[in-house]
Design a protein around this motif. Structure first.
Motif, short mmCIF file in Angstrom:
data_model
loop_
_atom_site.label_atom_id
_atom_site.label_comp_id
_atom_site.label_asym_id
_atom_site.label_seq_id
_atom_site.Cartn_x
_atom_site.Cartn_y
_atom_site.Cartn_z
N SER A 1 37.45 64.00 24.64
CA SER A 1 37.65 63.94 23.20
C SER A 1 36.28 63.91 22.56
N ALA A 2 36.02 64.84 21.65
CA ALA A 2 34.70 64.89 21.03
C ALA A 2 34.75 65.64 19.71
N ASP A 3 33.86 65.26 18.82
CA ASP A 3 33.63 65.99 17.57
C ASP A 3 32.44 66.90 17.79
N TYR A 4 32.52 68.12 17.30
CA TYR A 4 31.43 69.08 17.45
C TYR A 4 31.01 69.61 16.08
N LYS A 5 29.72 69.74 15.89
CA LYS A 5 29.14 70.37 14.70
C LYS A 5 27.93 71.15 15.20
N ASN A 6 28.06 72.45 15.31
CA ASN A 6 27.00 73.29 15.87
C ASN A 6 26.17 73.93 14.76
N GLU A 7 24.86 73.96 14.98
CA GLU A 7 23.91 74.62 14.08
C GLU A 7 22.84 75.28 14.92
N GLU B 1 28.36 76.16 11.94
CA GLU B 1 29.78 76.25 12.24
C GLU B 1 30.52 75.09 11.60
N ARG B 2 31.76 75.35 11.26
CA ARG B 2 32.62 74.30 10.73
C ARG B 2 32.80 73.24 11.81
N GLY B 3 32.75 71.97 11.44
CA GLY B 3 32.97 70.90 12.40
C GLY B 3 34.36 70.98 13.00
N THR B 4 34.49 70.63 14.27
CA THR B 4 35.78 70.71 14.95
C THR B 4 35.94 69.54 15.90
N PHE B 5 37.16 69.26 16.26
CA PHE B 5 37.49 68.18 17.19
C PHE B 5 38.20 68.79 18.38
N VAL B 6 37.80 68.39 19.59
CA VAL B 6 38.43 68.87 20.81
C VAL B 6 39.02 67.68 21.54
#
Length: 91
Positions: A73-79, A44-49
């Motif tokens: 607040s967090a950065d996410y990069k799912n694989e 998945e494309r990295g995203t910020f929440v």
């Protein structure tokens, strides 16, 4: 494409646009037996929440009024990696 957008994305489901790559193969050592294997890679494309909630600590003791909250607040990069195998016997 993800079913959510940057404004409504939450820490519960931080999903974004994804790509899936898959590869599979089958082999028949005999006319009645087939072995299949497969591999898939999902990225998945990295995203910020960035989420702020002020209604998390409301309770009957506070007559339903919020007394605090939480911020995330967090950065996410799912694989994900997926493996599969199948054995088919015909009779």
């Amino acid at each position: 494409m993800t079913p959510t957008n940057d404004e409504d994305r939450s820490v519960r489901i931080p999903s974004d646009d994804r790509r899936i790559f898959s590869l599979g193969a089958g082999w028949s050592p005999t006319p009645d037996l087939t072995v299949d294997v497969a591999y898939s890679y999902l990225t998945e494309r990295g995203t910020f929440v960035d989420q702020e909630r002020s209604d998390l600590l409301a309770s009957p003791a506070t007559q339903g009024f919020p007394v605090g909250g939480a911020s995330y607040s967090a950065d996410y990069k799912n694989e994900a990696h997926g493996f599969g195998a199948q054995l088919t016997y015909r009779f």
